[in-house]
Design a protein around this motif. Structure first.
Motif, PDB file in Angstrom:
ATOM      1  N   CYS A  18       0.827  -1.209   0.000  1.00 52.98           N
ATOM      2  CA  CYS A  18       0.000   0.000   0.000  1.00 52.98           C
ATOM      3  C   CYS A  18       0.859   1.257   0.000  1.00 52.98           C
ATOM      4  O   CYS A  18       2.086   1.202   0.093  1.00 52.98           O
ATOM      5  N   VAL A  19       0.178   2.414  -0.091  1.00 57.98           N
ATOM      6  CA  VAL A  19       0.791   3.728   0.069  1.00 57.98           C
ATOM      7  C   VAL A  19       0.144   4.387   1.277  1.00 57.98           C
ATOM      8  O   VAL A  19      -1.083   4.479   1.358  1.00 57.98           O
ATOM      9  N   GLU A  20       0.982   4.834   2.220  1.00 55.95           N
ATOM     10  CA  GLU A  20       0.479   5.416   3.466  1.00 55.95           C
ATOM     11  C   GLU A  20       0.974   6.840   3.635  1.00 55.95           C
ATOM     12  O   GLU A  20       2.096   7.175   3.242  1.00 55.95           O
ATOM     13  N   LEU A  21       0.134   7.668   4.245  1.00 51.04           N
ATOM     14  CA  LEU A  21       0.471   9.048   4.550  1.00 51.04           C
ATOM     15  C   LEU A  21       0.629   9.193   6.061  1.00 51.04           C
ATOM     16  O   LEU A  21      -0.275   8.865   6.820  1.00 51.04           O
ATOM     17  N   TYR A  22       1.795   9.693   6.479  1.00 51.06           N
ATOM     18  CA  TYR A  22       2.061   9.948   7.890  1.00 51.06           C
ATOM     19  C   TYR A  22       2.153  11.452   8.111  1.00 51.06           C
ATOM     20  O   TYR A  22       2.831  12.154   7.363  1.00 51.06           O
ATOM     21  N   THR A  23       1.476  11.937   9.126  1.00 51.75           N
ATOM     22  CA  THR A  23       1.530  13.340   9.508  1.00 51.75           C
ATOM     23  C   THR A  23       2.305  13.452  10.809  1.00 51.75           C
ATOM     24  O   THR A  23       1.903  12.869  11.828  1.00 51.75           O
ATOM     25  N   LEU A  24       3.411  14.193  10.787  1.00 54.97           N
ATOM     26  CA  LEU A  24       4.249  14.312  11.979  1.00 54.97           C
ATOM     27  C   LEU A  24       3.603  15.238  12.990  1.00 54.97           C
ATOM     28  O   LEU A  24       2.965  16.233  12.627  1.00 54.97           O
TER      29      LEU A  24
END
Length: 262
Positions: A18-24
């Motif tokens: 998959c492709v994941e988005l992480y927000t710091l």
């Protein structure tokens, strides 16, 4: 004084699944960061070949070779996941064979490259609108690179490097407005963000004077050949572009035409 809210730092990760988005988390305050939630937001599930974020973080572009280039809208707090649909549709038409992509400095356009093919007679280096996926311009480019087309930081002007020349266009309608003539030019570079204003040093108008024309700095690289050393030229569009270069002053022509009609 109005305050602006900065967007959080976002990281896009691609795995086999998959492709994941992480927000710091925000770390500017003295308070300790919140505990990790143990994962990011899944934008797309499936095998992909590449991905990229728009400069302002409002969208992610994900390429699936079986579908094409897919756009995920991140402008809302929750974002949108392409995997939520059982059959995601490509954002760009006939984009399965795309291998490289990049966004313009403000994210209004996306530039893609794919291998040349006999079936595609329009060119394999293509410029698209990120608003609706419309194909705006295309060129032929055998080399796998995206550096031959570059925008100014404000996306007003586009430069395209060809053999011995750099062609100049207006970004909104792709009208050619000039060229940089440089024998053997191999590459060029434009700043992606606004630095020291090149208009400031040459501006002489005061009060109700004429509006100063926008100017843009760029560098052009010519490799060494047959004992001649390589060189880098610092140029300024539209007034200092080197010998044998030219510009098409659309404003002056329009003013002359209006005066003649009057």
């Amino acid at each position: 004084m109005s305050s602006t809210t900065e967007r959080p730092i976002q990281l896009l990760f691609r795995s086999k699944e998959c492709v994941e988005l992480y927000t710091l988390p925000e770390t500017s305050s003295s308070a300790p960061p919140p505990p990790s939630q143990g994962g990011g937001q899944i934008l797309y599930q499936g095998k992909t070949t590449f991905h990229l974020l728009s400069p302002d973080g409002s969208a992610a572009f994900i390429h699936d070779a079986s579908i094409g280039l897919i756009k995920c809208d991140l402008s809302t707090s929750s974002g949108s996941s392409a995997s939520a649909s059982t059959s995601p549709r490509p954002f760009l038409q006939n984009s399965k064979s795309i291998q490289l992509a990049k966004c313009s400095p403000r994210g209004s356009y996306i530039l893609t490259w794919e291998r040349p093919s006999k079936e595609d007679t329009n060119g394999n280096l293509k410029v698209w609108s990120t608003a609706n996926g419309t194909l705006l311009q295309s060129f032929s480019c055998k080399k796998a690179t995206l550096d031959t087309v570059q925008w100014t930081h404000d996306e007003q002007i586009v430069f395209h490097c060809v053999t011995n020349e750099i062609h100049i266009y207006t970004a909104k309608d792709w009208k050619r407005v000039g060229k940089v003539r440089s024998q053997g030019v191999a590459s060029f570079s434009l700043p992606g963000v606004k630095g020291v204003d090149p208009n400031a040093a040459s501006s002489s108008g005061e009060g109700g004077g004429a509006i100063t024309e926008k100017k843009y700095l760029l560098t052009a690289f010519v490799p060494g050949i047959k004992g001649k050393p390589a060189r880098v030229d610092l140029l300024r569009y539209p007034d200092r572009m080197g010998r044998d270069s030219s510009t098409i002053d659309s404003a002056s022509k329009a003013a002359a035409a209006a005066a003649a009609a009057a």
